[in-house]
Design a protein around this motif. Structure first.
Motif, PDB file in Angstrom:
ATOM      1  N   TRP A  52       0.823  -1.202   0.000  1.00 50.03           N
ATOM      2  CA  TRP A  52       0.000   0.000   0.000  1.00 50.03           C
ATOM      3  C   TRP A  52       0.859   1.254   0.000  1.00 50.03           C
ATOM      4  CZ3 TRP A  52      -4.315  -1.288   4.134  1.00 50.03           C
ATOM      5  CH2 TRP A  52      -5.119  -2.322   3.632  1.00 50.03           C
TER       6      TRP A  52
ATOM      7  N   THR B 117       2.152   1.982  -3.455  1.00 48.90           N
ATOM      8  CA  THR B 117       1.084   2.554  -4.280  1.00 48.90           C
ATOM      9  C   THR B 117       0.922   4.039  -3.994  1.00 48.90           C
ATOM     10  OG1 THR B 117      -0.095   0.451  -4.362  1.00 48.90           O
ATOM     11  CG2 THR B 117      -1.368   2.432  -4.861  1.00 48.90           C
ATOM     12  N   SER B 118       0.958   4.393  -2.717  1.00 46.83           N
ATOM     13  CA  SER B 118       0.831   5.799  -2.341  1.00 46.83           C
ATOM     14  C   SER B 118       2.056   6.601  -2.767  1.00 46.83           C
ATOM     15  CB  SER B 118       0.627   5.938  -0.828  1.00 46.83           C
ATOM     16  OG  SER B 118      -0.604   5.381  -0.425  1.00 46.83           O
TER      17      SER B 118
ATOM     18  N   HIS C 222       2.179   8.902  -5.777  1.00 42.69           N
ATOM     19  CA  HIS C 222       1.565  10.229  -5.750  1.00 42.69           C
ATOM     20  C   HIS C 222       2.565  11.334  -5.399  1.00 42.69           C
ATOM     21  CE1 HIS C 222      -2.736   9.006  -6.075  1.00 42.69           C
ATOM     22  NE2 HIS C 222      -2.227   7.860  -5.651  1.00 42.69           N
TER      23      HIS C 222
ATOM     24  N   GLN D 250     -12.379  12.137   4.860  1.00 45.75           N
ATOM     25  CA  GLN D 250     -11.717  11.061   4.134  1.00 45.75           C
ATOM     26  C   GLN D 250     -10.978  10.083   5.050  1.00 45.75           C
ATOM     27  OE1 GLN D 250     -13.600  12.097   1.314  1.00 45.75           O
ATOM     28  NE2 GLN D 250     -11.987  10.782   0.517  1.00 45.75           N
TER      29      GLN D 250
ATOM     30  N   ASN E  53       1.009  18.667  -0.803  1.00 44.13           N
ATOM     31  CA  ASN E  53      -0.041  19.199  -1.671  1.00 44.13           C
ATOM     32  C   ASN E  53      -0.146  20.708  -1.461  1.00 44.13           C
ATOM     33  OD1 ASN E  53      -1.554  19.604   0.709  1.00 44.13           O
ATOM     34  ND2 ASN E  53      -2.706  17.702   0.447  1.00 44.13           N
TER      35      ASN E  53
ATOM     36  N   ILE F  88       1.307  14.720   0.425  1.00 40.82           N
ATOM     37  CA  ILE F  88       0.308  14.259  -0.543  1.00 40.82           C
ATOM     38  C   ILE F  88       0.199  12.735  -0.545  1.00 40.82           C
ATOM     39  CG2 ILE F  88       1.918  14.265  -2.527  1.00 40.82           C
ATOM     40  CD1 ILE F  88      -0.482  15.410  -4.177  1.00 40.82           C
ATOM     41  N   ALA F  89       1.349  12.042  -0.509  1.00 39.00           N
ATOM     42  CA  ALA F  89       1.325  10.580  -0.473  1.00 39.00           C
ATOM     43  C   ALA F  89       0.916  10.083   0.909  1.00 39.00           C
ATOM     44  CB  ALA F  89       2.688  10.022  -0.857  1.00 39.00           C
TER      45      ALA F  89
ATOM     46  N   HIS G 290      -2.808  10.154   1.212  1.00 41.87           N
ATOM     47  CA  HIS G 290      -3.348   9.061   0.404  1.00 41.87           C
ATOM     48  C   HIS G 290      -3.244   7.724   1.146  1.00 41.87           C
ATOM     49  CE1 HIS G 290      -3.314   5.950  -2.799  1.00 41.87           C
ATOM     50  NE2 HIS G 290      -4.178   6.752  -3.394  1.00 41.87           N
TER      51      HIS G 290
ATOM     52  N   GLU H 292      -5.639   7.604   4.143  1.00 43.01           N
ATOM     53  CA  GLU H 292      -7.023   7.431   3.688  1.00 43.01           C
ATOM     54  C   GLU H 292      -7.297   5.952   3.396  1.00 43.01           C
ATOM     55  OE1 GLU H 292      -9.951   8.936   0.066  1.00 43.01           O
ATOM     56  OE2 GLU H 292      -8.149  10.087   0.564  1.00 43.01           O
ATOM     57  N   ARG H 293      -6.359   5.291   2.740  1.00 38.47           N
ATOM     58  CA  ARG H 293      -6.567   3.870   2.437  1.00 38.47           C
ATOM     59  C   ARG H 293      -6.598   3.034   3.708  1.00 38.47           C
ATOM     60  NH1 ARG H 293      -3.720   0.077  -2.189  1.00 38.47           N
ATOM     61  NH2 ARG H 293      -5.113  -1.727  -1.812  1.00 38.47           N
TER      62      ARG H 293
END
Length: 313
Positions: free
Chosen positions: A16, A19-20, A23, A258, A289, A295-296, A299, A302-303
């Motif tokens: 995970w 994946t983040s 970003h 979120q 951000n 930013i990552a 993300h 949130e997941r």
């Protein structure tokens, strides 16, 4: 969190996180403090700790970084422990602003000219002036000792290069300080107050340090690993409320929807968050951000929150 859940998290977290990490290219490393701009944009790390001291981690969780605005949570707590609620909130408000963290707009437009909350820069500068101590050196020493106790790490220290960089380039913060002095909010010498503020922002940590500090908040002020009560429960309640309403700058409402956890971010890319009664989390991802949050990191949180149903709401 049960051991089985920790094992599941240990299996899933590396994938995970990667994946983040994709970003990070959409964000930018903070450049207004020159020393922070030296961080690598694609770094991302996380450390999660439970009440037994068991932990899972992934990515670049061992890299050191400065706390920046995350420190504001704990200086607020220390000021409350020094002076109590009435004195602290006579000088700083309790409401979100909706403005950037370094804005001075409402200091001029809204009576009585006190900062809206302790987690924006003007509020944190004010709180820095309320830390007990006869001089800036004594105030800074007490802050560092308090942070070391919460992190259970006597090696925590200031990053002198970041401190000097912040002090030399902090023109807007200096303007906020003198405006607060003009409004009668600051009673002490402005430069002395700013020295305390810049110093606590420059305290260097790892994700593990943040996770241990967050764990104390997750257990209402008691370190569940040692059993020591470090913060009165009431002041933890206040701090977690501010983290929920103001902790992610003017993206706090979006983060609450979120992710749904109390959190505090810093422009070094750090995020401290927690699941009450379960565990503390420390994260770093220097690519920010436009609101100033990793930013990552956002993300990934949130997941995690959605997959494990962590949201308080």
């Amino acid at each position: 969190m049960s051991n089985a859940a920790m094992e599941q998290l240990n299996l899933l977290l590396p994938e995970w996180l990667e994946t983040s990490r994709l970003h990070t290219g959409q964000g930018k490393v903070a450049s207004y403090i020159p020393e922070l701009f030296k961080a690598s944009q694609d770094e991302l790390g996380i450390h999660i700790m439970n009440a037994e001291g068991n932990h899972v981690s992934a990515g670049d969780c061992g890299i050191p970084f400065t706390m920046q605005s995350i420190s504001k949570v704990f200086t607020l707590i220390l000021a409350l422990m020094d002076h109590g609620e009435e004195a602290v909130f006579f000088n700083v408000g309790k409401e979100p602003t909706g403005d950037d963290y370094d804005s001075m707009i409402k200091l001029e437009l809204v009576e009585p000219g006190i900062p809206f909350n302790p987690l924006i820069n003007a509020g944190a500068i004010t709180v820095s002036s309320l830390i007990g101590g006869d001089c800036k050196e004594e105030k800074s020493r007490r802050i560092l000792e308090f942070f070391r106790k919460l992190a259970n790490n006597d090696r925590l220290d200031y990053n002198e290069a970041v401190y000097q960089s912040e002090s030399e380039t902090g023109h807007l913060n200096r303007s906020l300080g003198y405006f607060l002095k003009h409004n009668g909010v600051l009673k002490d010498d402005v430069e002395d107050v700013l020295a305390v503020y810049f110093r606590h922002c420059s305290i260097e940590v790892t994700c593990a340090d943040l996770a241990r500090m967050a764990l104390v908040l997750a257990y209402d002020g008691t370190d569940p690993i040692t059993g020591n009560e470090l913060i009165p429960r009431r002041y933890v309640q206040i701090a977690k409320t501010f983290m929920t309403t103001c902790g992610m700058y003017n993206a706090s409402g979006e983060f609450a929807i979120q992710v749904g956890l109390p959190a505090k971010s810093g422009v070094s890319g750090g995020i401290l968050t927690l699941v009450p009664g379960q565990f503390g989390i420390g994260l770093v991802g220097p690519a920010l951000n436009r609101k100033g949050n990793s930013i990552a990191g956002v993300h990934l949180l949130e997941r995690l929150s959605k997959e494990f149903d962590w949201s308080l709401f």
